[in-house]
Each structure stands twice: as structure tokens, then as C-alpha cells.
Scaffold this motif. Sequence first.
Motif, short mmCIF file in Angstrom:
data_model
loop_
_atom_site.label_atom_id
_atom_site.label_comp_id
_atom_site.label_asym_id
_atom_site.label_seq_id
_atom_site.Cartn_x
_atom_site.Cartn_y
_atom_site.Cartn_z
N VAL A 1 -1.00 3.53 46.09
CA VAL A 1 -1.22 4.85 47.11
C VAL A 1 -0.17 5.99 46.46
N ILE A 2 -0.77 7.16 46.08
CA ILE A 2 0.45 8.09 45.64
C ILE A 2 0.30 9.22 46.74
N SER A 3 1.40 9.53 47.22
CA SER A 3 1.76 10.65 48.19
C SER A 3 3.04 11.28 48.15
N TYR A 4 2.95 12.40 48.83
CA TYR A 4 4.16 13.40 48.71
C TYR A 4 5.09 13.34 50.35
N GLN A 5 4.21 12.61 51.20
CA GLN A 5 4.68 12.87 52.50
C GLN A 5 6.07 11.87 52.92
N SER A 6 5.97 10.62 52.28
CA SER A 6 7.00 9.96 52.23
C SER A 6 7.31 9.05 51.03
N MET A 7 8.30 8.28 50.71
CA MET A 7 8.58 7.49 49.51
C MET A 7 7.97 6.02 50.26
N PRO A 8 7.26 5.43 49.11
CA PRO A 8 7.03 4.07 49.32
C PRO A 8 8.27 3.14 49.17
N GLY A 9 8.02 2.00 49.72
CA GLY A 9 9.18 1.10 49.62
C GLY A 9 8.67 -0.44 49.10
N GLY A 10 9.08 -0.73 47.90
CA GLY A 10 9.00 -2.25 47.39
C GLY A 10 7.83 -2.46 46.71
N GLY A 11 7.10 -1.51 46.40
CA GLY A 11 5.87 -1.82 45.65
C GLY A 11 5.96 -1.62 44.00
N THR A 12 5.04 -2.13 43.18
CA THR A 12 4.86 -1.99 41.93
C THR A 12 4.40 -0.83 41.56
N THR A 13 3.44 -0.03 42.20
CA THR A 13 2.96 1.03 41.82
C THR A 13 3.63 2.33 42.36
N ASP A 14 4.80 1.95 42.84
CA ASP A 14 5.65 3.05 43.32
C ASP A 14 6.33 3.88 42.16
N TYR A 15 6.35 3.35 40.82
CA TYR A 15 6.66 4.19 40.04
C TYR A 15 5.80 5.59 39.79
N ALA A 16 4.61 5.71 40.23
CA ALA A 16 3.80 6.94 40.10
C ALA A 16 4.14 7.86 41.19
N VAL A 17 4.78 7.33 42.27
CA VAL A 17 5.21 8.21 43.00
C VAL A 17 6.64 9.12 42.74
N SER A 18 7.69 8.22 42.28
CA SER A 18 8.75 8.21 42.12
C SER A 18 9.08 9.33 40.86
N ILE A 19 8.22 9.19 39.93
CA ILE A 19 8.00 10.04 38.76
C ILE A 19 7.60 11.65 39.10
N TYR A 20 7.19 11.98 40.21
CA TYR A 20 7.03 13.13 40.53
C TYR A 20 8.21 13.87 40.94
N HIS A 21 8.68 12.89 41.95
CA HIS A 21 9.99 13.47 42.52
C HIS A 21 11.24 13.76 41.33
N GLN B 1 -1.53 18.31 40.31
CA GLN B 1 -1.51 19.59 40.78
C GLN B 1 -0.70 19.58 42.15
N GLU B 2 -1.53 18.80 43.15
CA GLU B 2 -1.22 18.39 44.52
C GLU B 2 0.11 18.07 44.84
N MET B 3 0.54 16.98 43.96
CA MET B 3 1.65 16.45 44.16
C MET B 3 2.85 17.49 43.77
N ILE B 4 2.81 18.08 42.77
CA ILE B 4 3.64 18.96 42.39
C ILE B 4 3.80 20.29 43.38
N THR B 5 2.70 20.96 43.71
CA THR B 5 2.86 21.90 44.90
C THR B 5 3.34 21.63 46.09
N ASN B 6 3.06 20.19 46.51
CA ASN B 6 3.88 19.97 47.88
C ASN B 6 5.24 19.35 47.63
#
Length: 322
Positions: A173-193, A305-310
Motif C-alpha cells: 500500500v502506497i500512501s503519503y499520510q504516514s510512513m509504513p513500518g517494517g514491510g518489503t514493499t515500503d521502498y515504494a513509499v520511501s522513494i517519494y519522500h 502525481q498525487e504522492m508528489i503533490t501531497n
Amino acid sequence: MAMKRESILVIGANGQIGTALLPLLRTQFGQSHVIATDLRQPQSDQGLFELLDATKPDALTDVVRRYRITQIYHLAAVLSAKGESDPIWAWNLNMQTVLNVLEVARLHKVKKVFIPSSIAAFGEHAPKYDTPQMAFLDPATVYGISKVATENWSMYYHKRYGLDVRSLRYPGVISYQSMPGGGTTDYAVSIYHEAVQGHNFECFLSADTLLPMIYMDDALRATLELMDAPEANISVRTSYNLAGMSFTPAELTKAIQVHFPDFVTEYKPDFRQAIADSWPKTIDDSVAQQDWGWKPAFDLPRMTQEMITNLTPVYQPLVSTL
Ligand code: AKB
């Protein structure tokens, strides 16, 4: 619109899904009808909150009775990568909370329960492409093993006691509201940050690791649509396959480069590569489509687009003072 007279308990409310789901539940059911719980106080207090250790049946029973809970969303779990650092602790925490939720829900006649599963329920012997709803489940991680057990316990409580338990096998799950913790797919959230801060990114998976993912808006809509579906439509009592999109780190990097042309990802795979390699690459969610009309809305460019905007305003003050 008249508020439904339900009383909703969210366990693990400070986590990635809970943080984003709470405002939607509060809009749907009313501020005073949604009780957020977690092991720690939330960072910002926006409604009813109780500290709760859901491994303790008495503490859970107390909250369910005091608030006359009618629905439970159980969103607390140790995820795939973190679980591997202490497998017995991860198993105990994931299973004790699930069994407490099911048993307390049964004893106190809770009407509906949501307990998510994950693509981590699949392992080596499931087809990697278009992984079907009914596939062999031999997960490689303790998190995956706990999710397969959770699916079977949920089905057991439904068959034996008639408890209305519903579940989705969430992709990453990819989101901007909070950082996920301890997952394998989390790279796809950190990359936007990193990208919005003008940094390059070091990826712990290889460039061509294809994985199923979903944007948070779609994941939340799927959750609420499943929970709203008539009981007669629910043919799967283990957990529904759910698809959003699939992409590799290289494809995600390209999508970000549309906005930040100088952005660079370096690849340094670690132990999480083997976890990712044990998971499906694409998901067949046709049963969810048939049963309750599931259809994702976000693809990779729209999500980017949404991740970068938020995320841009979150880092703006920091970036502009550098
Ligand atoms: C993880 O990576 O462990 C989770 C999941 C796919 O369930 N995001």
C-alpha cells in the motif's frame, strides 16, 4: 445523509492504514461513533482514542463493552521484513491479537469484523503472474504464515459461529499520510519522500523486482466497499485477492523522473529481495470484481502525481531554508 447507528473500533489506528482510514470512518459513522485504539497515543488527537494492547483479551473486552462496539477493524500486525528479525515474537503478536478479536467479537455479538491479509500469504508454489484467488499457500515469512492462519481462523469463525468476518489480501500500500513500518514493499513509499526532498534513493530491491501495489485511496475504497457489500455477495471468507497495479523499482523511478528529471535510484538488494521474490508479480482479483464490483482507479502515473503533490508541502519549509 442520516448517520448509521454503528459503533466502530479501530485497532492499530496509528499505523499506515489506520491513519488514513480513520477520517473516512468518522465521516461515514460520526466522530463519536469511531473509537481509535493503539499501543501509543496518536501524534495528533482528532477524536475518541483509547490506549489498547490487543494481545490482552480483558482489555479488548472492556473497550468492546464500554462502547457497545458493532464493527471492528483489526489493523495491527508485524509486517514481513520486521517479522523476520524475531519470528516467534511476530507470530505471537499477530496471532494473539487475531484470536482475541475473533473471540471477543463472537462473545459480544459484534456484527462485522475486518482483518486484512496480504500478498505475503502466497509463496513459492503459487503462480507468479495473475495469481488466482485459489492458489497453494506456502509463504516464506512468519508474517505470511500468520496471514494464512488468520485467513483460516476467520473462515472457521464464520462457518462455525456465523461471525461476519471480511478480508482483503492487500498488495503493497502506497500512501503519503504516514510512513509504513517494517514491510518489503515500503521502498515504494520511501522513494517519494527522497525524491521530493531532491535526494537520490538507495533501493533495497533490484531494479526489475515486479510487485503488486495499490494506492491508499483505492485500498481504502476497497475496504469500505467490501464492508458495505450485502452479506449474500461475500463468497470468500478467507480473504479476497485485490489488485491495484504492478511495477518494478525501475518503472517507479521513471515515473518519478517525469517530475524530477535528475532523480536517480541506486540498487543495493538486501535480505528483503528474497521476500519479494517469493511473492506474486501480478494478481487476478476477478472474484472481488464479480462479488462486490471491485475496480481500481489509480495507475502508476496518477499515483505518482498525487504522492508528489501531497508530499511536496510537507518538505517545503525544509527545502527552502537549505
Ligand atoms: C509488507 O511489505 O510486508 C506489506 C505487505 C505486502 O503486506 N506491505
